[in-house]
Design an enzyme around this catalytic site. Structure first.
Site, mmCIF file in Angstrom:
data_model
loop_
_atom_site.group_PDB
_atom_site.id
_atom_site.type_symbol
_atom_site.label_atom_id
_atom_site.label_comp_id
_atom_site.label_asym_id
_atom_site.label_seq_id
_atom_site.Cartn_x
_atom_site.Cartn_y
_atom_site.Cartn_z
ATOM 1 N N GLU A 109 0.727 -1.110 -0.025
ATOM 2 C CA GLU A 109 0.077 -0.022 -0.022
ATOM 3 C C GLU A 109 0.810 1.283 -0.048
ATOM 4 O O GLU A 109 2.017 1.033 0.524
ATOM 5 C CB GLU A 109 -0.923 0.099 1.294
ATOM 6 C CG GLU A 109 -2.358 -0.756 1.091
ATOM 7 C CD GLU A 109 -3.178 -0.561 2.274
ATOM 8 O OE1 GLU A 109 -2.745 0.009 3.335
ATOM 9 O OE2 GLU A 109 -4.187 -1.178 2.311
ATOM 10 N N HIS A 225 -10.427 10.330 3.637
ATOM 11 C CA HIS A 225 -9.974 9.828 2.258
ATOM 12 C C HIS A 225 -10.465 10.427 1.306
ATOM 13 O O HIS A 225 -11.809 10.940 1.022
ATOM 14 C CB HIS A 225 -10.769 8.274 2.425
ATOM 15 C CG HIS A 225 -10.190 7.269 1.918
ATOM 16 N ND1 HIS A 225 -10.369 7.427 0.211
ATOM 17 C CD2 HIS A 225 -9.309 6.131 2.180
ATOM 18 C CE1 HIS A 225 -9.532 6.157 -0.152
ATOM 19 N NE2 HIS A 225 -9.122 5.712 0.931
ATOM 20 N N ARG A 269 -2.654 10.881 0.120
ATOM 21 C CA ARG A 269 -4.276 11.075 0.718
ATOM 22 C C ARG A 269 -4.426 12.585 0.797
ATOM 23 O O ARG A 269 -5.612 12.963 0.101
ATOM 24 C CB ARG A 269 -4.509 10.348 1.874
ATOM 25 C CG ARG A 269 -4.825 9.000 1.578
ATOM 26 C CD ARG A 269 -5.409 8.159 2.645
ATOM 27 N NE ARG A 269 -5.433 6.887 2.265
ATOM 28 C CZ ARG A 269 -5.697 5.821 3.262
ATOM 29 N NH1 ARG A 269 -6.215 6.151 4.565
ATOM 30 N NH2 ARG A 269 -5.768 4.656 2.854
ATOM 31 N N HIS A 330 -12.434 9.941 7.517
ATOM 32 C CA HIS A 330 -12.279 8.395 7.612
ATOM 33 C C HIS A 330 -11.612 7.681 8.740
ATOM 34 O O HIS A 330 -11.902 6.818 9.525
ATOM 35 C CB HIS A 330 -11.132 8.135 6.357
ATOM 36 C CG HIS A 330 -10.868 6.797 6.317
ATOM 37 N ND1 HIS A 330 -11.898 5.841 5.861
ATOM 38 C CD2 HIS A 330 -9.531 5.897 5.877
ATOM 39 C CE1 HIS A 330 -11.331 4.499 5.637
ATOM 40 N NE2 HIS A 330 -10.054 4.584 5.753
ATOM 41 N N ARG A 365 -2.227 8.890 10.027
ATOM 42 C CA ARG A 365 -2.088 7.512 10.296
ATOM 43 C C ARG A 365 -1.412 6.819 8.858
ATOM 44 O O ARG A 365 -1.976 7.242 7.782
ATOM 45 C CB ARG A 365 -3.527 6.852 10.455
ATOM 46 C CG ARG A 365 -3.580 5.372 10.514
ATOM 47 C CD ARG A 365 -5.110 5.064 10.415
ATOM 48 N NE ARG A 365 -5.614 5.224 9.195
ATOM 49 C CZ ARG A 365 -6.358 4.376 8.412
ATOM 50 N NH1 ARG A 365 -6.446 3.055 9.038
ATOM 51 N NH2 ARG A 365 -6.959 4.631 7.379
HETATM 52 C C1 FAD Z 1 -14.531 1.896 5.522
HETATM 53 C C2 FAD Z 1 -13.140 1.711 6.238
HETATM 54 C C3 FAD Z 1 -11.997 1.008 5.824
HETATM 55 C C4 FAD Z 1 -11.117 0.907 6.653
HETATM 56 N N1 FAD Z 1 -9.969 0.112 6.232
HETATM 57 C C5 FAD Z 1 -8.863 -0.093 7.056
HETATM 58 C C6 FAD Z 1 -7.782 -0.820 6.695
HETATM 59 O O1 FAD Z 1 -7.913 -1.406 5.396
HETATM 60 N N2 FAD Z 1 -6.893 -1.142 7.528
HETATM 61 C C7 FAD Z 1 -6.865 -0.544 8.928
HETATM 62 O O2 FAD Z 1 -5.896 -0.817 9.477
HETATM 63 N N3 FAD Z 1 -7.964 0.362 9.101
HETATM 64 C C8 FAD Z 1 -8.874 0.604 8.216
HETATM 65 N N4 FAD Z 1 -9.932 1.280 8.476
HETATM 66 C C9 FAD Z 1 -9.700 1.883 10.077
HETATM 67 C C10 FAD Z 1 -10.031 0.878 11.092
HETATM 68 O O3 FAD Z 1 -11.126 0.114 10.512
HETATM 69 C C11 FAD Z 1 -10.515 1.450 12.544
HETATM 70 O O4 FAD Z 1 -9.869 2.467 12.827
HETATM 71 C C12 FAD Z 1 -10.601 0.578 13.575
HETATM 72 O O5 FAD Z 1 -11.182 -0.783 13.114
HETATM 73 C C13 FAD Z 1 -11.010 0.707 14.728
HETATM 74 O O6 FAD Z 1 -11.284 -0.084 15.816
HETATM 75 P P1 FAD Z 1 -11.778 0.142 17.006
HETATM 76 O O7 FAD Z 1 -12.130 -1.126 17.916
HETATM 77 O O8 FAD Z 1 -10.886 1.041 17.898
HETATM 78 O O9 FAD Z 1 -13.276 0.743 16.679
HETATM 79 P P2 FAD Z 1 -14.541 0.262 16.082
HETATM 80 O O10 FAD Z 1 -14.000 -0.718 15.238
HETATM 81 O O11 FAD Z 1 -15.156 1.696 15.415
HETATM 82 O O12 FAD Z 1 -15.593 -0.235 17.255
HETATM 83 C C14 FAD Z 1 -16.131 0.887 18.166
HETATM 84 C C15 FAD Z 1 -17.412 -0.024 18.905
HETATM 85 O O13 FAD Z 1 -17.634 0.899 19.878
HETATM 86 C C16 FAD Z 1 -19.249 1.053 20.002
HETATM 87 N N5 FAD Z 1 -19.576 2.112 20.570
HETATM 88 C C17 FAD Z 1 -19.350 3.421 20.152
HETATM 89 N N6 FAD Z 1 -20.012 4.114 21.071
HETATM 90 C C18 FAD Z 1 -20.514 3.541 22.093
HETATM 91 C C19 FAD Z 1 -21.396 3.638 23.113
HETATM 92 N N7 FAD Z 1 -21.496 4.889 23.669
HETATM 93 N N8 FAD Z 1 -21.773 2.575 24.046
HETATM 94 C C20 FAD Z 1 -21.474 1.247 23.529
HETATM 95 N N9 FAD Z 1 -20.765 1.049 22.348
HETATM 96 C C21 FAD Z 1 -20.405 1.981 21.559
HETATM 97 C C22 FAD Z 1 -19.329 0.779 18.354
HETATM 98 O O14 FAD Z 1 -20.751 0.385 17.930
HETATM 99 C C23 FAD Z 1 -18.450 -0.315 17.998
HETATM 100 O O15 FAD Z 1 -18.739 -1.572 18.208
HETATM 101 C C24 FAD Z 1 -11.068 1.551 8.011
HETATM 102 C C25 FAD Z 1 -12.275 2.086 8.483
HETATM 103 C C26 FAD Z 1 -13.358 2.413 7.630
HETATM 104 C C27 FAD Z 1 -14.453 3.109 8.012
#
Ligand code: FAD
Length: 510
Positions: A109, A225, A269, A330, A365
């Protein structure tokens, strides 16, 4: 047995819950169903050093370069060093990464100097990770509460004069108590009208932390993005599509990126995203288009099955016609300030994943580092609970960039504040605090935001709106305070990156 409350079911929250399940009494709250998270929608993959030709040093160097002088060396080193073990753990937990001839398939990438991106289901890596972890969580001793939103942190004063997080309140007023609270609530893409993030990404964790008096950092840095589909839900059209040769064209069908950067569509980006926004403004808001037609429908369907399905579902035949695209919010580099173990400024409160700011991503990032962050730091925050706790990984003095002293944010409503709609707030943030910022426009945004009245929390939507408002105010104040351009924060009135400002910003609510 110590009780642990994990809020959020993305890669960070589910990893923490699974790590903790053996030794602690664990409850996992999530506001929708377990699968709704940014994690579920991640496409490209997870960056890990797994080949002999690659090295931790190289992954560290690439991450530091992307971070635009603000990444915390210590946090980056940990991510890259501990990445391979966290990745093996994901495989043990059932994630099926793609293979070629019986070996892991490695993708390259932008801004990675080695092919170190491991993916699942082609362009459906996040779903591969999310559903494997969901199966594990459901089979574990973790007590899961879906459709349960945390509204606020419960902080108690201690007899010694200190204070500690002891739980969260829910919408119905119930208090869920625990010895340790881990916020893993993800990002805040819903601050903006165009975002690749799902509806759950409303900045709840940062809002709760601000109201509880925790220190937040680097909120001004948001990564946009360049190419999301200009259609409901702004489905992400991966950079890899441009990597395969897709080009951006204006309303007349002319490639406009050629005049802007020597790397044209493959420029960094933020450069591509701003150029698209400028071009859209020149076209009175009409989206620019991404032309992939020369790649052929068969190739596109095979190489990008997920994107192909999403385009078709929205009625776009991208093998035969250019598709409208727009930049979209993003990834949030800022968040609740956390150390190398996920500890925040409030005892008993931990923050991991996108909601946290441990300095790792700096001002920007590096692609595919965030899934890895969730896996690595989701594990570390549980290791930190051991008795005795593990030793500090490195001396704090090894940190590359400084952490500024927190400044006080005034996030209160005006006396004559008025109701607002989420749409009003998102448009304001996009126009005044989005891809290109100026002091004048952000001051105007600050005044408008202060004149919105914080909604009374009566249901899930009003709780989210209250969170989006306080977070918007904090983002704008912190963006106003940073009088330079760096990574995901671009100010046309201060376009230069200033070495004197190579420090993390920190703030607390007044
Ligand atoms: C379309 C897209 C493509 C991406 N592609 C990549 C990639 O290829 N590689 C990469 O490394 N990263 C990628 N990212 C970024 C990456 O997906 C995220 O940064 C990462 O998954 C975040 O993980 P997390 O567990 O911190 O949060 P999240 O996966 O966002 O989980 C947060 C959780 O908290 C819950 N929540 C929020 N508020 C509350 C509340 N008040 N009470 C209870 N629950 C709550 C939500 O419902 C969710 O379950 C991408 C993001 C997107 C949107």
């Amino acid at each position: 047995m110590k009780s642990i409350l994990v809020v959020g079911s993305g890669v960070a929250g589910m990893t923490a819950a699974l790590e903790a399940a053996e030794h602690y009494d664990v409850t996992l709250l999530t506001k929708s169903d377990l699968s709704q998270s940014n994690t579920r929608y991640a496409q490209g993959g997870i960056a890990v050093v797994t080949t002999e030709g690659d090295s931790v040093e190289s992954h560290v160097a690439d991450t530091l370069l992307a971070g635009a002088g603000l990444s915390d060396q210590d946090a980056v080193q940990l991510l890259c060093e501990e990445g391979p073990a966290a990745f093996d753990e994901l495989i043990d937990r059932g994630v099926k990464f793609d293979q070629v001839d019986g070996h892991l398939a490695h993708g390259l990438e932008a801004a990675h100097s080695h092919a170190r991106i491991l993916h699942a289901g082609g362009d459906a890596t996040g779903a591969g990770i999310a559903y494997a972890l969901i199966d594990q969580v459901r089979a574990s001793k973790v007590s899961v509460r879906e459709s349960t939103a945390a509204v606020d942190l419960v902080i108690e004063d201690l007899p010694d004069g200190g204070h500690r997080a002891v739980g969260v309140t829910l919408l119905n007023g119930e208090v869920v108590r625990a010895d340790v609270v881990i916020l893993a609530t993800g990002g805040a893409g819903q601050l903006f009208p165009y975002t690749t993030n799902p509806e759950v990404a409303t900045g709840d964790g940062v809002a709760m932390a601000l109201r509880a008096g925790a220190v937040v950092s680097d909120l001004e840095f948001y990564q946009f993005h360049p190419t999301s589909l200009d259609a409901p839900d702004n489905f992400l059209i991966s950079e890899a599509v441009r990597g395969e040769g897709a080009v951006l064209i204006d309303r007349e069908g002319k490639r406009f990126m050629l005049d802007i950067h020597p790397d044209a569509e493959l420029a960094p980006r933020d450069v591509v995203a701003r150029a698209i926004a400028v071009q859209m403004a020149k076209q009175s808001g009409v989206p620019v288009r991404l032309d992939c037609t020369h790649l052929g429908a068969d190739f596109l369907a095979k190489r990008f099955p997920n994107i192909d399905a999403a385009c078709r579902a929205q009625g776009f035949d991208w093998g035969n016609e250019p598709i409208p695209v727009t930049p979209a919010a993003h990834y949030w580099m800022g968040g609740i300030r956390a150390d190398e173990w996920g500890r925040t400024s409030i005892p008993g409160l931990y923050a991991v994943g996108e909601v946290a700011c441990n300095g790792l991503h700096g001002a920007n990032r590096l692609a595919s580092n965030s899934l890895l962050e969730g896996a690595v730091y989701g594990t570390r925050c549980i290791a930190a609970l051991a008795d005795p706790p593990p030793p500090e990984h490195r001396d704090a003095e090894d940190c590359g960039a400084d952490w500024a002293q927190p400044f006080a944010l005034d996030l209160a409503d005006h006396a004559d504040a008025d109701n607002f709609t989420r749409d009003d707030l998102q448009r304001l943030m996009w126009e005044f605090a989005g891809l290109t910022r100026t002091g004048d426009r952000m001051l105007a945004a600050s005044r408008r935001l202060a004149a919105f009245s914080t909604p009374r929390v009566t249901d899930a939507k009003s709780a989210e709106d209250a969170n989006l408002l306080i977070v918007s105010r904090a983002v704008v104040e912190m963006a106003l305070a940073r009088e330079e351009s760096r990574g995901g924060h671009y100010r046309s009135d201060f376009p230069a990156t200033l070495p004197a400002q190579a420090h993390h910003s920190s703030a607390v609510q007044k």
